[in-house]
Design a protein around this motif. Structure first.
Motif, PDB file in Angstrom:
ATOM      1  N   SER A  12       8.038  -4.441 -11.357  1.00 39.10           N
ATOM      2  CA  SER A  12       6.845  -4.198 -10.556  1.00 39.10           C
ATOM      3  C   SER A  12       7.265  -3.533  -9.264  1.00 39.10           C
ATOM      4  CB  SER A  12       6.132  -5.517 -10.265  1.00 39.10           C
ATOM      5  OG  SER A  12       5.002  -5.299  -9.466  1.00 39.10           O
ATOM      6  N   GLU A  13       6.752  -2.351  -9.037  1.00 37.57           N
ATOM      7  CA  GLU A  13       7.092  -1.643  -7.803  1.00 37.57           C
ATOM      8  C   GLU A  13       5.805  -1.187  -7.139  1.00 37.57           C
ATOM      9  OE1 GLU A  13       8.166   2.900  -8.859  1.00 37.57           O
ATOM     10  OE2 GLU A  13       9.559   1.423  -9.623  1.00 37.57           O
ATOM     11  N   PRO A  14       5.602  -1.588  -5.886  1.00 37.88           N
ATOM     12  CA  PRO A  14       4.399  -1.143  -5.174  1.00 37.88           C
ATOM     13  C   PRO A  14       4.474   0.338  -4.849  1.00 37.88           C
ATOM     14  CG  PRO A  14       5.808  -2.413  -3.720  1.00 37.88           C
ATOM     15  CD  PRO A  14       6.430  -2.466  -5.093  1.00 37.88           C
ATOM     16  N   ALA A  15       3.324   0.924  -4.605  1.00 39.74           N
ATOM     17  CA  ALA A  15       3.264   2.353  -4.308  1.00 39.74           C
ATOM     18  C   ALA A  15       3.873   2.680  -2.964  1.00 39.74           C
ATOM     19  CB  ALA A  15       1.815   2.825  -4.352  1.00 39.74           C
ATOM     20  N   SER A  16       3.792   1.768  -2.003  1.00 37.08           N
ATOM     21  CA  SER A  16       4.326   2.037  -0.673  1.00 37.08           C
ATOM     22  C   SER A  16       5.014   0.777  -0.156  1.00 37.08           C
ATOM     23  CB  SER A  16       3.202   2.454   0.269  1.00 37.08           C
ATOM     24  OG  SER A  16       2.288   1.392   0.416  1.00 37.08           O
ATOM     25  N   ASN A  17       5.510   0.841   1.054  1.00 42.59           N
ATOM     26  CA  ASN A  17       6.221  -0.293   1.644  1.00 42.59           C
ATOM     27  C   ASN A  17       5.297  -1.267   2.363  1.00 42.59           C
ATOM     28  OD1 ASN A  17       8.660   0.692   0.749  1.00 42.59           O
ATOM     29  ND2 ASN A  17       9.009   1.896   2.590  1.00 42.59           N
ATOM     30  N   GLU A  55      -2.866   3.490  -6.095  1.00 38.13           N
ATOM     31  CA  GLU A  55      -1.926   3.966  -5.081  1.00 38.13           C
ATOM     32  C   GLU A  55      -0.621   4.465  -5.691  1.00 38.13           C
ATOM     33  OE1 GLU A  55      -1.533   0.548  -2.624  1.00 38.13           O
ATOM     34  OE2 GLU A  55      -3.571   0.712  -1.852  1.00 38.13           O
ATOM     35  N   SER A  99       9.879   3.898 -15.101  1.00 38.08           N
ATOM     36  CA  SER A  99      10.069   2.456 -14.882  1.00 38.08           C
ATOM     37  C   SER A  99      10.716   1.792 -16.082  1.00 38.08           C
ATOM     38  CB  SER A  99       8.725   1.793 -14.582  1.00 38.08           C
ATOM     39  OG  SER A  99       8.261   2.175 -13.315  1.00 38.08           O
ATOM     40  N   GLY A 143       1.461   2.524  -7.698  1.00 42.08           N
ATOM     41  CA  GLY A 143       2.371   1.437  -8.032  1.00 42.08           C
ATOM     42  C   GLY A 143       2.412   1.210  -9.536  1.00 42.08           C
ATOM     43  N   ALA A 161       3.657  -1.411 -12.759  1.00 48.43           N
ATOM     44  CA  ALA A 161       4.100  -2.738 -13.185  1.00 48.43           C
ATOM     45  C   ALA A 161       4.192  -2.753 -14.703  1.00 48.43           C
ATOM     46  CB  ALA A 161       3.128  -3.808 -12.699  1.00 48.43           C
ATOM     47  N   ARG A 203       2.043  -6.814   0.711  1.00 51.18           N
ATOM     48  CA  ARG A 203       0.992  -7.230  -0.199  1.00 51.18           C
ATOM     49  C   ARG A 203       0.879  -8.745  -0.154  1.00 51.18           C
ATOM     50  NH1 ARG A 203       0.019  -3.430  -5.183  1.00 51.18           N
ATOM     51  NH2 ARG A 203       0.326  -1.476  -4.131  1.00 51.18           N
ATOM     52  N   ASP A 222      -1.537   1.440 -10.600  1.00 56.11           N
ATOM     53  CA  ASP A 222      -2.689   1.232  -9.724  1.00 56.11           C
ATOM     54  C   ASP A 222      -3.087   2.534  -9.035  1.00 56.11           C
ATOM     55  OD1 ASP A 222      -1.002   1.564  -7.494  1.00 56.11           O
ATOM     56  OD2 ASP A 222      -0.776  -0.579  -7.183  1.00 56.11           O
TER      57      ASP A 222
END
Length: 106
Positions: free
Chosen positions: A93-98, A78, A32, A80, A82, A101, A76
């Motif tokens: 910041s990138e979430p673990a999945s689509n 999952e 990241s 993700g 940040a 949120r 996190d």
């Protein structure tokens, strides 16, 4: 005496599992950081805090151009990631999945 050995082995294996997760988190954070600041960036790990909802890695970042800075990388449960500066400014910041949120700003 055998009880002490068993407890010692259990503690050692738990430590090895934590180290494996820490290494994976460090790889995710470095990826990241490279995406946010460029490929030619060096990092130094200063500490890891394990929390219920994920881990916080504190890193000193040395970009090829510009000044060094301290970043917090939050990973996190999952997966993700940040990145935040010491002032709390989010760099990435990138979430673990689509999955969607919920956010207070929406």
């Amino acid at each position: 005496m055998s009880m002490i050995v068993v407890v010692g082995l259990a503690a050692g294996s738990a430590s090895a599992l934590a180290d494996r997760g820490d290494r994976e988190n460090l790889v995710a954070c470095n990826g990241s950081i490279e995406q946010a600041l460029g490929k030619d960036v060096r990092t130094r790990l200063y500490g890891i805090q394990h929390r219920r909802d994920g881990d916080r890695l504190r890193l000193k970042v040395f970009p090829a151009e510009g000044q060094s800075q301290t970043l917090s990388c939050w990973v996190d449960d999952e997966g993700g990631v940040a990145l935040q500066t010491a002032d709390g400014v989010a760099l990435r910041s990138e979430p673990a999945s689509n999955t969607q949120r919920v956010s207070l700003s929406d």
